[in-house]
Design a protein around this motif. Structure first.
Motif, PDB file in Angstrom:
ATOM      1  N   MET A 142       0.919  -1.383   0.108  1.00 55.03           N
ATOM      2  CA  MET A 142       0.321   0.054  -0.106  1.00 55.03           C
ATOM      3  C   MET A 142       0.745   1.387   0.329  1.00 55.03           C
ATOM      4  O   MET A 142       1.858   1.418   0.809  1.00 55.03           O
ATOM      5  CB  MET A 142      -1.032  -0.198   1.176  1.00 55.03           C
ATOM      6  N   ARG A 143       0.842   2.317  -1.100  1.00 50.40           N
ATOM      7  CA  ARG A 143       0.972   3.569  -0.785  1.00 50.40           C
ATOM      8  C   ARG A 143       1.184   4.499  -0.014  1.00 50.40           C
ATOM      9  O   ARG A 143      -0.294   4.493   0.305  1.00 50.40           O
ATOM     10  CB  ARG A 143       1.041   3.890  -2.165  1.00 50.40           C
ATOM     11  N   ARG A 144       1.861   5.144   0.477  1.00 53.15           N
ATOM     12  CA  ARG A 144       1.350   5.628   1.410  1.00 53.15           C
ATOM     13  C   ARG A 144       1.842   7.345   1.243  1.00 53.15           C
ATOM     14  O   ARG A 144       2.962   7.573   1.076  1.00 53.15           O
ATOM     15  CB  ARG A 144       2.321   5.349   3.397  1.00 53.15           C
ATOM     16  N   LEU A 145       1.039   8.100   1.713  1.00 53.29           N
ATOM     17  CA  LEU A 145       0.862   9.695   1.895  1.00 53.29           C
ATOM     18  C   LEU A 145       0.884  10.620   2.695  1.00 53.29           C
ATOM     19  O   LEU A 145       0.547  10.401   3.560  1.00 53.29           O
ATOM     20  CB  LEU A 145      -0.288  10.275   0.664  1.00 53.29           C
ATOM     21  N   LEU A 146       1.805  11.311   2.713  1.00 52.11           N
ATOM     22  CA  LEU A 146       1.997  11.655   3.358  1.00 52.11           C
ATOM     23  C   LEU A 146       1.095  13.756   3.299  1.00 52.11           C
ATOM     24  O   LEU A 146       1.713  14.075   2.475  1.00 52.11           O
ATOM     25  CB  LEU A 146       3.582  12.506   4.733  1.00 52.11           C
ATOM     26  N   ILE A 147       0.379  13.829   4.204  1.00 50.90           N
ATOM     27  CA  ILE A 147      -0.778  15.141   3.215  1.00 50.90           C
ATOM     28  C   ILE A 147      -0.420  16.852   4.516  1.00 50.90           C
ATOM     29  O   ILE A 147      -1.238  16.362   5.393  1.00 50.90           O
ATOM     30  CB  ILE A 147      -2.437  14.850   2.988  1.00 50.90           C
ATOM     31  N   THR A 148      -0.069  17.957   3.914  1.00 53.56           N
ATOM     32  CA  THR A 148      -0.333  18.660   4.752  1.00 53.56           C
ATOM     33  C   THR A 148      -0.973  19.963   5.452  1.00 53.56           C
ATOM     34  O   THR A 148      -1.204  19.692   3.930  1.00 53.56           O
ATOM     35  CB  THR A 148       1.390  19.875   4.544  1.00 53.56           C
ATOM     36  N   THR A 149      -1.791  19.992   6.021  1.00 51.69           N
ATOM     37  CA  THR A 149      -2.861  21.072   6.094  1.00 51.69           C
ATOM     38  C   THR A 149      -2.044  21.830   7.255  1.00 51.69           C
ATOM     39  O   THR A 149      -2.155  21.789   8.925  1.00 51.69           O
ATOM     40  CB  THR A 149      -3.768  20.418   6.169  1.00 51.69           C
ATOM     41  N   ALA A 150      -2.425  23.003   6.765  1.00 53.02           N
ATOM     42  CA  ALA A 150      -1.326  24.247   7.447  1.00 53.02           C
ATOM     43  C   ALA A 150      -3.096  25.286   8.436  1.00 53.02           C
ATOM     44  O   ALA A 150      -2.597  25.746   8.882  1.00 53.02           O
ATOM     45  CB  ALA A 150      -1.217  25.370   7.478  1.00 53.02           C
ATOM     46  N   GLY A 151      -4.439  25.311   7.537  1.00 54.13           N
ATOM     47  CA  GLY A 151      -5.432  26.003   8.070  1.00 54.13           C
ATOM     48  C   GLY A 151      -6.991  25.497   6.861  1.00 54.13           C
ATOM     49  O   GLY A 151      -6.882  24.505   6.806  1.00 54.13           O
ATOM     50  N   ARG A 152      -7.609  25.926   7.695  1.00 51.12           N
ATOM     51  CA  ARG A 152      -8.809  25.891   7.616  1.00 51.12           C
ATOM     52  C   ARG A 152      -8.995  25.963   6.031  1.00 51.12           C
ATOM     53  O   ARG A 152      -9.857  24.842   5.856  1.00 51.12           O
ATOM     54  CB  ARG A 152     -10.586  26.685   7.862  1.00 51.12           C
ATOM     55  N   SER A 153      -8.144  26.636   5.043  1.00 52.84           N
ATOM     56  CA  SER A 153      -8.449  26.805   3.527  1.00 52.84           C
ATOM     57  C   SER A 153      -8.189  26.194   3.037  1.00 52.84           C
ATOM     58  O   SER A 153      -8.974  24.939   1.937  1.00 52.84           O
ATOM     59  CB  SER A 153      -8.069  28.520   3.677  1.00 52.84           C
ATOM     60  N   ASP A 154      -6.867  25.366   3.638  1.00 54.72           N
ATOM     61  CA  ASP A 154      -6.475  24.019   1.964  1.00 54.72           C
ATOM     62  C   ASP A 154      -6.968  22.750   2.744  1.00 54.72           C
ATOM     63  O   ASP A 154      -7.214  21.894   2.077  1.00 54.72           O
ATOM     64  CB  ASP A 154      -5.062  24.055   2.612  1.00 54.72           C
ATOM     65  N   TYR A 155      -7.374  22.891   4.172  1.00 51.22           N
ATOM     66  CA  TYR A 155      -7.731  21.258   4.857  1.00 51.22           C
ATOM     67  C   TYR A 155      -9.515  21.736   3.789  1.00 51.22           C
ATOM     68  O   TYR A 155      -9.651  20.408   3.280  1.00 51.22           O
ATOM     69  CB  TYR A 155      -8.539  21.626   6.127  1.00 51.22           C
ATOM     70  N   GLY A 156     -10.141  22.734   3.279  1.00 51.00           N
ATOM     71  CA  GLY A 156     -11.706  22.526   2.548  1.00 51.00           C
ATOM     72  C   GLY A 156     -11.242  22.143   1.779  1.00 51.00           C
ATOM     73  O   GLY A 156     -12.364  21.203   1.159  1.00 51.00           O
ATOM     74  N   ILE A 157      -9.949  22.643   0.770  1.00 53.08           N
ATOM     75  CA  ILE A 157     -10.004  22.376  -0.628  1.00 53.08           C
ATOM     76  C   ILE A 157      -9.426  20.572  -0.693  1.00 53.08           C
ATOM     77  O   ILE A 157      -9.479  19.709  -1.811  1.00 53.08           O
ATOM     78  CB  ILE A 157      -8.853  23.403  -1.230  1.00 53.08           C
ATOM     79  N   TYR A 158      -9.112  20.442   0.248  1.00 50.82           N
ATOM     80  CA  TYR A 158      -8.300  19.058   0.282  1.00 50.82           C
ATOM     81  C   TYR A 158     -10.006  17.851   0.203  1.00 50.82           C
ATOM     82  O   TYR A 158      -8.952  16.492   0.104  1.00 50.82           O
ATOM     83  CB  TYR A 158      -7.384  18.561   1.826  1.00 50.82           C
ATOM     84  N   HIS A 159     -10.900  18.222   0.876  1.00 46.20           N
ATOM     85  CA  HIS A 159     -12.137  17.258   1.011  1.00 46.20           C
ATOM     86  C   HIS A 159     -12.493  16.451   0.364  1.00 46.20           C
ATOM     87  O   HIS A 159     -11.963  15.323   1.223  1.00 46.20           O
ATOM     88  CB  HIS A 159     -12.613  18.373   1.590  1.00 46.20           C
ATOM     89  N   SER A 160     -11.706  16.989  -0.775  1.00 51.73           N
ATOM     90  CA  SER A 160     -12.785  15.718  -2.312  1.00 51.73           C
ATOM     91  C   SER A 160     -11.725  14.592  -2.019  1.00 51.73           C
ATOM     92  O   SER A 160     -12.002  13.572  -2.584  1.00 51.73           O
ATOM     93  CB  SER A 160     -13.107  16.954  -3.644  1.00 51.73           C
ATOM     94  N   ILE A 161     -10.316  14.884  -2.321  1.00 52.66           N
ATOM     95  CA  ILE A 161      -9.210  14.641  -2.363  1.00 52.66           C
ATOM     96  C   ILE A 161      -8.820  13.153  -0.960  1.00 52.66           C
ATOM     97  O   ILE A 161      -9.364  12.226  -1.198  1.00 52.66           O
ATOM     98  CB  ILE A 161      -7.953  14.965  -2.341  1.00 52.66           C
ATOM     99  N   LEU A 162      -9.479  13.629  -0.283  1.00 54.77           N
ATOM    100  CA  LEU A 162      -8.906  13.042   1.178  1.00 54.77           C
ATOM    101  C   LEU A 162     -10.519  11.871   1.168  1.00 54.77           C
ATOM    102  O   LEU A 162      -9.947  10.080   1.656  1.00 54.77           O
ATOM    103  CB  LEU A 162      -8.846  13.266   2.196  1.00 54.77           C
ATOM    104  N   LEU A 199      -4.340   2.717  -1.736  1.00 50.39           N
ATOM    105  CA  LEU A 199      -3.789   4.150  -1.254  1.00 50.39           C
ATOM    106  C   LEU A 199      -3.897   4.317   0.131  1.00 50.39           C
ATOM    107  O   LEU A 199      -5.170   3.802   1.188  1.00 50.39           O
ATOM    108  CB  LEU A 199      -4.005   5.356  -1.770  1.00 50.39           C
ATOM    109  N   ASP A 200      -3.081   4.557   1.297  1.00 53.74           N
ATOM    110  CA  ASP A 200      -3.740   4.861   2.504  1.00 53.74           C
ATOM    111  C   ASP A 200      -2.388   6.329   2.885  1.00 53.74           C
ATOM    112  O   ASP A 200      -2.312   6.747   2.448  1.00 53.74           O
ATOM    113  CB  ASP A 200      -2.599   4.292   3.716  1.00 53.74           C
ATOM    114  N   TYR A 201      -2.948   7.331   3.664  1.00 52.81           N
ATOM    115  CA  TYR A 201      -3.267   8.812   4.130  1.00 52.81           C
ATOM    116  C   TYR A 201      -2.406   9.072   5.402  1.00 52.81           C
ATOM    117  O   TYR A 201      -3.529   8.636   6.303  1.00 52.81           O
ATOM    118  CB  TYR A 201      -3.473   9.554   3.396  1.00 52.81           C
ATOM    119  N   SER A 202      -1.381  10.124   5.971  1.00 52.26           N
ATOM    120  CA  SER A 202      -2.109  10.550   7.181  1.00 52.26           C
ATOM    121  C   SER A 202      -2.251  11.849   6.892  1.00 52.26           C
ATOM    122  O   SER A 202      -1.214  12.638   5.997  1.00 52.26           O
ATOM    123  CB  SER A 202      -1.273   9.979   7.832  1.00 52.26           C
TER     124      SER A 202
END
Length: 384
Positions: free
Chosen positions: A1-21, A30-33
């Protein structure tokens, strides 16, 4: 399984990531943290990490940073802390790809930490320009550190190629936030009103205004001009708190005083959260401010947008955007145009230049399928 590390620094980028997560969670290969840092862990910023916890997202590390509201040196200290904390995480954890987004100083620091580890970096929303913010330089630097580029438009892809990046590394994915607008079940009006204690009987102006970091010392003057225009228009106003850039404390203080003087007509919300913010765009009469969401997300709701000053100068605009100077009279005139029935009616058939609502599918498929080998990691520079 491929592991992804996804950086989130605030409300704006976390909202953009929503559909990707959500899309990653449906992908068995895939797995992620999440690497959580920046405003998510700030008391002044509302500790928005709680939204991540409520969503049940896995967190690999929490890297708290110094408060940076009015101190340039504190921003440099915060970048150092983010870089060191990310390095410590990477030294003890095995990740196959690091995913970063946008142009924030926190995001730049975590990207730089990946370089000595030879971890492939996937960058979302590269190739854009915003001449009014120092973030502009950080975004382009992140492009040169990144190995994969997921850009929102053809014009942004051209800019990434112009920076010497190989064509096969670049994908025009569209903006992931549009996926959420088109596919998510957003809260209704009653839920928004109840949760945040705001009246939505009359559609408000939604105001999102941040410091213009290449115009240091101007935050107070510009915010006063904005608030004077809002007072002259005399419309219900919902303001969101500014981000953690230098001089955000000045903006916050002036907004707080504005709301205090207009009880029952104005509200200041620290953080709506991703879905609630999109729902507020749906419920608003117009958006006013200098946030990138006024250019990228508002076209999805055919929402008139007043874009103030230079912070977003250089970004692609749809037909719903009215640009104006950071001047009381100019802002007032732009607001009256935006809320007029003629302008709103003119947006009925407008297209969003930022995509079709399928960005997450494209991004996640590429993250899953790209071979992680010497060709990916050893970048060449393409001379034009």
């Amino acid at each position: 399984m491929r592991r992804l590390l996804i950086t989130t620094a605030g409300r704006s980028d976390y909202g953009i990531y929503h559909s990707i997560l959500n899309r990653i969670e449906a992908e068995p290969e895939l797995d992620y943290s999440l690497l959580v840092t920046g405003q998510h862990l700030s008391t002044a910023g509302g500790e928005t990490v709680r939204e991540i916890e409520r969503d049940g997202r896995p967190i690999a590390a929490r890297i708290p940073l110094p408060e940076t509201m009015s101190n340039c040196a504190a921003v440099a200290d915060a970048m150092a802390a983010a870089l060191a904390g990310t390095g410590a995480l990477l030294a003890r954890g095995a990740f196959d790809i690091a995913v970063v987004l946008g142009d924030r100083f926190e995001m730049f620091a975590t990207t730089a930490a990946c370089v000595p580890f030879n971890i492939p970096i996937a960058h979302i929303h590269g190739g854009e320009v915003s001449f009014g913010a120092v973030d502009d330089s950080l975004r382009h630097a992140m492009t040169k550190m990144a190995h994969l580029h997921f850009v929102a438009t053809d014009d942004y892809a051209r800019r990434v190629r112009q920076m010497g990046e190989e064509d096969w590394r670049i994908m025009v994915s569209g903006a992931p936030a549009l996926d959420t607008i088109m596919n998510a079940n957003l809260p209704d009006r009653a839920a928004l009103s109840s949760k945040f204690g705001i009246s939505l009987d009359e559609p408000p102006l939604l105001v999102t205004f941040h410091p213009v970091t290449r115009q240091f010392g101007e935050a107070g003057h510009q915010t006063r001009a904005l608030l004077a225009a809002l007072e002259a228009v005399d419309h219900p106003v919902v303001l969101t708190a500014p981000n953690a850039d230098v001089e955000s404390d000045v903006i916050r203080m002036l907004m707080t005083d504005f709301v205090r003087r207009r009880p029952g007509r104005s509200w200041l919300v620290e953080s709506f959260g991703a879905l609630n913010y999109l729902a507020m765009l749906r419920e608003s009469r117009a958006m006013v401010g200098n946030s990138s969401s006024g250019l990228i997300e508002t076209p999805g709701f055919q929402l008139p947008t007043v874009n103030i000053g230079d912070r977003q100068k250089g970004r692609t605009r749809a037909a719903n955007v009215i640009d104006c100077a950071a001047d009381k009279n100019a802002i007032e005139a732009a607001i009256y145009k935006a809320i007029g029935p003629v302008f709103r009616a003119s947006l009925a058939s407008m297209a969003n230049p930022y995509g079709d609502g399928h960005a997450a599918d494209r991004i996640v498929s590429r993250l899953r399928d790209i071979p992680i080998d010497h060709r990916l990691i050893a970048k060449s520079f393409v001379d034009l």
